[in-house]
Design a protein around this motif. Structure first.
Motif, PDB file in Angstrom:
ATOM      1  N   ARG A  58       0.830  -1.212   0.000  1.00 47.74           N
ATOM      2  CA  ARG A  58       0.000   0.000   0.000  1.00 47.74           C
ATOM      3  C   ARG A  58       0.865   1.265   0.000  1.00 47.74           C
ATOM      4  O   ARG A  58       0.578   2.222  -0.709  1.00 47.74           O
ATOM      5  CB  ARG A  58      -0.941   0.007   1.195  1.00 47.74           C
ATOM      6  N   ALA A  59       1.923   1.274   0.802  1.00 46.38           N
ATOM      7  CA  ALA A  59       2.829   2.427   0.850  1.00 46.38           C
ATOM      8  C   ALA A  59       3.550   2.583  -0.487  1.00 46.38           C
ATOM      9  O   ALA A  59       3.704   3.697  -0.995  1.00 46.38           O
ATOM     10  CB  ALA A  59       3.832   2.268   1.987  1.00 46.38           C
ATOM     11  N   LYS A  60       4.000   1.460  -1.068  1.00 47.16           N
ATOM     12  CA  LYS A  60       4.642   1.497  -2.386  1.00 47.16           C
ATOM     13  C   LYS A  60       3.703   2.094  -3.423  1.00 47.16           C
ATOM     14  O   LYS A  60       4.100   2.933  -4.225  1.00 47.16           O
ATOM     15  CB  LYS A  60       5.029   0.095  -2.863  1.00 47.16           C
ATOM     16  N   GLY A  61       2.466   1.636  -3.419  1.00 49.92           N
ATOM     17  CA  GLY A  61       1.486   2.131  -4.383  1.00 49.92           C
ATOM     18  C   GLY A  61       1.279   3.628  -4.264  1.00 49.92           C
ATOM     19  O   GLY A  61       1.231   4.346  -5.269  1.00 49.92           O
ATOM     20  N   THR A  62       1.165   4.112  -3.032  1.00 50.79           N
ATOM     21  CA  THR A  62       0.990   5.550  -2.790  1.00 50.79           C
ATOM     22  C   THR A  62       2.192   6.327  -3.309  1.00 50.79           C
ATOM     23  O   THR A  62       2.043   7.326  -4.024  1.00 50.79           O
ATOM     24  CB  THR A  62       0.789   5.816  -1.282  1.00 50.79           C
TER      25      THR A  62
END
Length: 120
Positions: A58-62
């Protein structure tokens, strides 16, 4: 020229062609924006965080969405407009970095400082 970071590219193994293309676009845009974005070291740390296989998806995607917006030359305010071009990028990057700041580690910040020093 690919930047040697010590971080696995997206955590999905190495794809040399894609990796070098993404890195090249990032560094080219970062050099253009360095004088206009006051927190460039944090942007580069976010880049390393996004490349780290330990960073949650999720952090990577953001981060990747924000960094993708940053490297795209055509966005809400085109980057070539002096004084205004990176204002929308700053807003997007600030929001993304604030959202995932807990995942940006001292190792990412150190890699960012070293990369900026090497690029100077």
């Amino acid at each position: 020229m690919a930047q040697k970071s010590g971080f696995d590219f997206f955590g999905f193994g190495s794809k040399p062609g894609n990796e070098s293309e993404v890195r090249e676009k990032f560094w080219r845009t970062a050099k253009k924006a360095a004088r206009q974005i006051p927190f460039m070291e944090e942007v580069v740390a976010a880049y390393y965080c996004a490349m780290d296989k330990k960073t949650p998806l999720r952090a990577k995607g953001t981060l990747l969405a924000a960094l993708g917006y940053f490297v795209l030359p055509t966005d809400v305010i085109p980057d070539f407009i002096f004084g205004l071009g990176f204002t929308d990028d700053i807003a997007v990057l600030t929001a993304a970095i604030t959202t995932v700041s807990a995942h940006i580690t001292p190792a990412h910040r150190l890699a960012a400082r070293q990369a900026i020093a090497d690029k100077s």
